[in-house]
Design an enzyme around this catalytic site. Sequence first.
Site, PDB file in Angstrom:
ATOM      1  N   LEU A 138     111.447 -21.691 -83.950  1.00 29.39           N
ATOM      2  CA  LEU A 138     111.596 -21.191 -82.594  1.00 29.39           C
ATOM      3  C   LEU A 138     113.048 -21.411 -82.186  1.00 29.39           C
ATOM      4  O   LEU A 138     113.681 -22.377 -82.613  1.00 29.39           O
ATOM      5  CB  LEU A 138     110.678 -21.943 -81.621  1.00 29.39           C
ATOM      6  CG  LEU A 138     109.169 -21.853 -81.877  1.00 29.39           C
ATOM      7  CD1 LEU A 138     108.419 -22.728 -80.872  1.00 29.39           C
ATOM      8  CD2 LEU A 138     108.679 -20.410 -81.785  1.00 29.39           C
ATOM      9  N   ASP A 139     113.585 -20.534 -81.353  1.00 24.67           N
ATOM     10  CA  ASP A 139     114.930 -20.732 -80.833  1.00 24.67           C
ATOM     11  C   ASP A 139     115.012 -22.071 -80.106  1.00 24.67           C
ATOM     12  O   ASP A 139     114.001 -22.583 -79.592  1.00 24.67           O
ATOM     13  CB  ASP A 139     115.302 -19.616 -79.848  1.00 24.67           C
ATOM     14  CG  ASP A 139     115.521 -18.285 -80.540  1.00 24.67           C
ATOM     15  OD1 ASP A 139     115.717 -18.276 -81.766  1.00 24.67           O
ATOM     16  OD2 ASP A 139     115.492 -17.247 -79.838  1.00 24.67           O
ATOM     17  N   LYS A 140     116.205 -22.604 -80.035  1.00 24.77           N
ATOM     18  CA  LYS A 140     116.430 -23.886 -79.359  1.00 24.77           C
ATOM     19  C   LYS A 140     115.777 -23.908 -77.980  1.00 24.77           C
ATOM     20  O   LYS A 140     115.108 -24.883 -77.607  1.00 24.77           O
ATOM     21  CB  LYS A 140     117.929 -24.147 -79.237  1.00 24.77           C
ATOM     22  CG  LYS A 140     118.282 -25.366 -78.393  1.00 24.77           C
ATOM     23  CD  LYS A 140     119.791 -25.511 -78.223  1.00 24.77           C
ATOM     24  CE  LYS A 140     120.131 -26.671 -77.305  1.00 24.77           C
ATOM     25  NZ  LYS A 140     121.594 -26.810 -77.090  1.00 24.77           N
ATOM     26  N   THR A 142     113.404 -22.037 -76.729  1.00 28.05           N
ATOM     27  CA  THR A 142     112.016 -21.580 -76.659  1.00 28.05           C
ATOM     28  C   THR A 142     111.093 -22.755 -76.961  1.00 28.05           C
ATOM     29  O   THR A 142     111.298 -23.476 -77.929  1.00 28.05           O
ATOM     30  CB  THR A 142     111.755 -20.445 -77.669  1.00 28.05           C
ATOM     31  OG1 THR A 142     112.604 -19.333 -77.353  1.00 28.05           O
ATOM     32  CG2 THR A 142     110.306 -19.986 -77.619  1.00 28.05           C
TER      33      THR A 142
END
Length: 330
Positions: A138-140, A142
Site C-alpha cells: 500500500l502507498d505510504k 494509504t
Amino acid sequence: MEDVTAGPDDAGQRLDRFLAAALDGTVSRSRLKALIEDGRVTVNDTVVREPRRSMRKGDVARIDLPPPADPEPQAEAIALSVVYEDDTLIVIDKPAGMVVHPGSGNPTGTLVNALIHHCGDTLSGIGGVKRPGIVHRLDKDTSGVMVVAKTDAAHKHLSGQFADHGRTGAMERTYQALVWGAPDRNAGTIATHLGRSGSDRTKQAVVSESQPDARHAVTRFSVETRFGPPAKPVASLVACTLETGRTHQIRVHMAHIGHPLIGDDVYGAGFRSKARAVPETARAAVEALGRQALHARTLAFIHPSTGDLMRFEVAMPADMARVAEELRRI
C-alpha cells in the site's frame, strides 16, 4: 552510468534480459527489473519502467547503477496492529504514514522493519532481501489491510493470487475512498491504460494504449454515501474494487472521471478550492487529514496451506472517519 547498444541479434529481446546479458550476469535479472521499475534505466534517452519492453536494433540503453548499500533491513520494535496470524502468514492493519519496505529516503521505520522484529526468522525471503514476505503493498499514506507471507511456499501461492487479481479465483481487494463530488451513477467500471505522465515523470496518468509503458487498468466503483445537496453533492464515500493492481490506480482513475480523492495533492491539486468551500469544521478535518483519503478495507484470498477462504475487513481509521462525519453534517 553504463550505456549498452542493441545489435541485430538483440532485436525483440526483453529489456531486462538484454541488460542481464549485456552486463555478463554481474547484476541479477530481479535486480535489473527493480532498477527499471524505479526509473533508473533509459532507452534512447527516455525513461522506461517496463522490464518487458522489446528492444530494437540500435537502441541505446543506459542504466544508472546506484552505489551498493546495506541490503539487510534491521529489526525495529514498532507496534503492529495484527488482524490474524498463523505459521504461514500474517495479516496486519497498516497505518497511514508507514512505508511498506525500505527504500531511498526510508531506510528505517518501515513495515518490513517492524515485521522482522515481530516475526523473527520466520519471514519469507523470496520477495527479496529488502522485501521479505511482501507480496503486495500500500502507498505510504494509504491505510488498511495487508497480508504478508512467512514461508516461500505461501509467498509463491499468494503472489499468484495477486497476479490473477480475482479474475479466476477468490482474491478480493476493496478500498474506501472519500472523493470530491459524486459520480452520476451509483456504480460503474473505469477501464483505461495507465503509464507515466508526459508532463511529470513522477506521476501516473491515463495514457494511450500505444505508449510503451501503458498497462491496462480496471477499477470497479460503487457510491456508498453522498454528502451535501442531493442535486449537487459536495463529496461522496466510494468503494473501489481492483481488477488490476497498477501504481496509484484508484487515485488516477477517480481523478480521471472528475472526482479526485480528498486530500490528494498529487492528482487532486485542482480541487483545493473545494476544501475552502465546505464548513469550517469539515475544512479543518480535511486539513488535519494531510493525505489522500484512501483506505484498504477488505482483503480476501485462499489460504496457501489450508485452502480455506480468508476474508478480512478493517474499519476506516479515525482521521478519515472524522472527515466523513463532518461531511455528513453538510
